[in-house]
Design a protein around this motif. Structure first.
Motif, PDB file in Angstrom:
ATOM      1  N   GLU A  21      87.820  10.602  45.622  1.00  0.00           N
ATOM      2  CA  GLU A  21      87.346   9.983  46.861  1.00  0.00           C
ATOM      3  C   GLU A  21      87.893  10.666  48.106  1.00  0.00           C
ATOM      4  OE1 GLU A  21      88.787   5.962  47.332  1.00  0.00           O
ATOM      5  OE2 GLU A  21      90.591   6.381  46.161  1.00  0.00           O
ATOM      6  N   ASP A  22      88.572  11.806  47.948  1.00  0.00           N
ATOM      7  CA  ASP A  22      89.142  12.457  49.109  1.00  0.00           C
ATOM      8  C   ASP A  22      88.082  13.307  49.809  1.00  0.00           C
ATOM      9  OD1 ASP A  22      92.030  12.872  50.293  1.00  0.00           O
ATOM     10  OD2 ASP A  22      90.943  14.774  50.484  1.00  0.00           O
ATOM     11  N   LYS A  23      87.939  13.104  51.130  1.00  0.00           N
ATOM     12  CA  LYS A  23      86.889  13.788  51.887  1.00  0.00           C
ATOM     13  C   LYS A  23      87.039  15.298  51.882  1.00  0.00           C
ATOM     14  CE  LYS A  23      85.883   9.935  55.013  1.00  0.00           C
ATOM     15  NZ  LYS A  23      85.862   9.464  56.429  1.00  0.00           N
ATOM     16  N   SER A  24      88.257  15.789  51.670  1.00  0.00           N
ATOM     17  CA  SER A  24      88.465  17.237  51.671  1.00  0.00           C
ATOM     18  C   SER A  24      87.775  17.927  50.504  1.00  0.00           C
ATOM     19  CB  SER A  24      89.964  17.557  51.622  1.00  0.00           C
ATOM     20  OG  SER A  24      90.533  17.178  50.373  1.00  0.00           O
ATOM     21  N   THR A  25      87.365  17.159  49.497  1.00  0.00           N
ATOM     22  CA  THR A  25      86.727  17.752  48.319  1.00  0.00           C
ATOM     23  C   THR A  25      85.207  17.797  48.447  1.00  0.00           C
ATOM     24  OG1 THR A  25      86.545  15.640  47.122  1.00  0.00           O
ATOM     25  CG2 THR A  25      88.603  16.872  46.881  1.00  0.00           C
ATOM     26  N   LEU A  62      81.863   2.703  45.899  1.00  0.00           N
ATOM     27  CA  LEU A  62      80.419   2.622  45.684  1.00  0.00           C
ATOM     28  C   LEU A  62      79.667   3.731  46.404  1.00  0.00           C
ATOM     29  CD1 LEU A  62      78.024   0.976  44.503  1.00  0.00           C
ATOM     30  CD2 LEU A  62      78.007  -0.307  46.657  1.00  0.00           C
ATOM     31  N   ASP A  63      80.076   4.057  47.621  1.00  0.00           N
ATOM     32  CA  ASP A  63      79.406   5.111  48.387  1.00  0.00           C
ATOM     33  C   ASP A  63      79.475   6.443  47.645  1.00  0.00           C
ATOM     34  OD1 ASP A  63      78.214   6.374  50.787  1.00  0.00           O
ATOM     35  OD2 ASP A  63      80.202   7.261  50.999  1.00  0.00           O
ATOM     36  N   TRP A  64      80.640   6.767  47.116  1.00  0.00           N
ATOM     37  CA  TRP A  64      80.773   8.029  46.386  1.00  0.00           C
ATOM     38  C   TRP A  64      79.940   8.015  45.116  1.00  0.00           C
ATOM     39  CZ3 TRP A  64      84.251  12.487  46.525  1.00  0.00           C
ATOM     40  CH2 TRP A  64      84.770  12.713  47.805  1.00  0.00           C
ATOM     41  N   TRP A  65      79.926   6.907  44.403  1.00  0.00           N
ATOM     42  CA  TRP A  65      79.110   6.853  43.181  1.00  0.00           C
ATOM     43  C   TRP A  65      77.622   7.016  43.500  1.00  0.00           C
ATOM     44  CZ3 TRP A  65      80.840   7.986  38.765  1.00  0.00           C
ATOM     45  CH2 TRP A  65      82.110   7.613  38.336  1.00  0.00           C
ATOM     46  N   ASN A  66      77.187   6.442  44.574  1.00  0.00           N
ATOM     47  CA  ASN A  66      75.756   6.501  44.897  1.00  0.00           C
ATOM     48  C   ASN A  66      75.334   7.831  45.504  1.00  0.00           C
ATOM     49  OD1 ASN A  66      75.126   3.951  43.969  1.00  0.00           O
ATOM     50  ND2 ASN A  66      75.459   2.966  45.962  1.00  0.00           N
ATOM     51  N   ASN A  67      76.256   8.518  46.196  1.00  0.00           N
ATOM     52  CA  ASN A  67      75.841   9.686  46.980  1.00  0.00           C
ATOM     53  C   ASN A  67      76.452  11.015  46.553  1.00  0.00           C
ATOM     54  OD1 ASN A  67      74.156   8.320  49.080  1.00  0.00           O
ATOM     55  ND2 ASN A  67      76.071   7.236  49.464  1.00  0.00           N
ATOM     56  N   GLY A  71      97.370  14.926  43.172  1.00  0.00           N
ATOM     57  CA  GLY A  71      97.144  16.362  43.201  1.00  0.00           C
ATOM     58  C   GLY A  71      97.745  17.146  42.049  1.00  0.00           C
ATOM     59  N   MET A  72      98.100  18.389  42.363  1.00  0.00           N
ATOM     60  CA  MET A  72      98.465  19.367  41.339  1.00  0.00           C
ATOM     61  C   MET A  72      99.808  19.058  40.690  1.00  0.00           C
ATOM     62  SD  MET A  72      97.053  22.776  43.313  1.00  0.00           S
ATOM     63  CE  MET A  72      97.520  23.912  41.998  1.00  0.00           C
ATOM     64  N   SER A 108      93.028  12.639  43.304  1.00  0.00           N
ATOM     65  CA  SER A 108      92.656  14.048  43.234  1.00  0.00           C
ATOM     66  C   SER A 108      92.383  14.664  44.602  1.00  0.00           C
ATOM     67  CB  SER A 108      91.402  14.213  42.370  1.00  0.00           C
ATOM     68  OG  SER A 108      90.958  15.557  42.388  1.00  0.00           O
ATOM     69  N   TYR A 109      92.889  15.893  44.751  1.00  0.00           N
ATOM     70  CA  TYR A 109      92.543  16.739  45.891  1.00  0.00           C
ATOM     71  C   TYR A 109      91.822  18.009  45.415  1.00  0.00           C
ATOM     72  CZ  TYR A 109      96.000  13.989  48.529  1.00  0.00           C
ATOM     73  OH  TYR A 109      96.714  12.976  49.134  1.00  0.00           O
ATOM     74  N   ALA A 110      91.383  18.018  44.163  1.00  0.00           N
ATOM     75  CA  ALA A 110      90.861  19.247  43.565  1.00  0.00           C
ATOM     76  C   ALA A 110      89.557  19.681  44.229  1.00  0.00           C
ATOM     77  CB  ALA A 110      90.638  19.048  42.068  1.00  0.00           C
ATOM     78  N   THR A 111      89.538  20.952  44.648  1.00  0.00           N
ATOM     79  CA  THR A 111      88.333  21.548  45.218  1.00  0.00           C
ATOM     80  C   THR A 111      87.767  22.636  44.324  1.00  0.00           C
ATOM     81  OG1 THR A 111      89.744  23.062  46.488  1.00  0.00           O
ATOM     82  CG2 THR A 111      88.979  21.048  47.602  1.00  0.00           C
TER      83      THR A 111
END
Length: 336
Positions: A82-86, A115-120, A18-19, A49-52
């Protein structure tokens, strides 16, 4: 030592989360990086990263730059997305902010995700600008795009580490994966020049030797003053000058201070030259880092490096004193 002896080719160290807050630094960062450097293990780094938004992404880039200041990476800085909060944020713009900040600081950069994040999710065309690091725990990597590293397991074992570790395959050659900030300095002149930087809010930093970076990179802290000295180089003296508020100061020499301290005035440009009966046997190259422009080209032998009249403060500088006839340490265009 056991990790080194195990045959590991490279490591990517986590430096933080994070920051840009010290309590977000990885608690093992200092030991891990010092051991890699002591043992000669090539390394890069990553930050989780947690950057939104872009403001947080910029802070995360500054977090990395703070921690790697003074270190010599061989592999890129990776942005772990890869953090779901973003999810739902503008991930392309966030990555652009982080990666462009790192690139302007002179480092190779990439993005890590599964892989899921790269594809979607990480499908913006801008992601093709940077090295991709793909995590898929499988016998093959099924990502259809180009990638630089494949993380194939999270349960690897390495001698000297008691817990499971992530294991990766490098795709391509090391020279395609990093930008080194250091300069190759011949042994005969390795420690003949020492120099330091006086930085806004930090004061005088430790001296560094020939080929190293003095100051900070990407932290928006202006260089206010600097000093340089020559040692063990018979018949050679050094003189240097600073441009402050568009005006060049008189030259000073050997450990005298150029610039100002305690006045909140930025150094905008520098000049450095060698004098003495043996000065013709050497060339002195130098370049400066400016936050809005990145690293400028190498100037040498009393040429101007930096800007004047634009209000761009220098944040860091680097010197390479080399025997006459040596190749320049890098691009010599657009030094000023």
């Amino acid at each position: 030592e056991k990790v080194k002896e195990s045959g590991v080719d490279f490591v990517i160290l986590r430096c933080g989360y994070g920051m840009n807050l010290t309590d977000q630094d990885d608690k093992f960062w200092e030991r891990n990086v010092s051991e890699c450097e002591r043992l000669g293990i090539p390394y890069g780094v990553y930050i989780y990263s947690y950057a939104t938004n872009t403001e947080r992404a910029l802070s995360e880039a500054q977090h990395v730059l703070r921690l790697i200041n003074g270190h010599n990476l061989s592999y890129p800085i990776y942005f772990d997305m890869e953090d779901k909060s973003t999810l739902g944020s503008d991930l392309g713009e966030i990555a652009q902010t982080f990666c462009s900040t790192i690139e302007k600081a002179g480092y190779a950069v990439g993005v890590y995700a599964n892989l899921d994040w790269w594809n979607n999710y990480l499908t913006d065309v801008r992601f093709s600008q940077w090295h991709r690091w793909v995590a898929q725990y499988n016998s093959t990597c099924q990502y259809s795009g180009e990638y630089a590293i494949w993380q194939y397991t999270a349960s690897g074992r390495v001698s000297g580490i008691s817990s499971d570790v992530d294991m990766n395959y490098l795709i391509g050659y090391p020279e395609n994966h990093g930008v080194s900030m250091s300069v190759s300095i011949p042994e005969e002149v390795k420690d003949v020049v020492l120099y330091s930087a006086h930085i806004q809010d930090s004061g005088w930093l430790d001296r560094v030797s020939n080929g190293k970076v003095a100051g900070t990179v990407g932290l928006n802290k202006q260089l206010e003053a600097f000093e340089i000295s020559i040692q063990n180089l018979e018949g050679v003296n050094i003189k240097y000058s600073a441009c402050i508020d568009g005006n060049w100061q008189d030259y000073v020499t050997n450990s005298e201070v150029a610039g100002t301290t305690g006045k909140n005035k930025a150094t905008e440009a520098i000049r450095i030259k060698l004098e003495g009966e043996n000065a013709e046997n050497y060339n002195i190259y130098y370049r400066v880092y400016i936050n809005d422009l990145g690293w400028l080209g190498w100037a040498f032998n009393d040429e101007m490096a930096g800007t004047s009249g634009y209000g761009y403060p220098i944040e860091a500088y680097q010197i390479a004193l080399l025997p006459a006839g040596s190749e320049a340490p890098g691009n010599t265009e657009n030094a000023y």
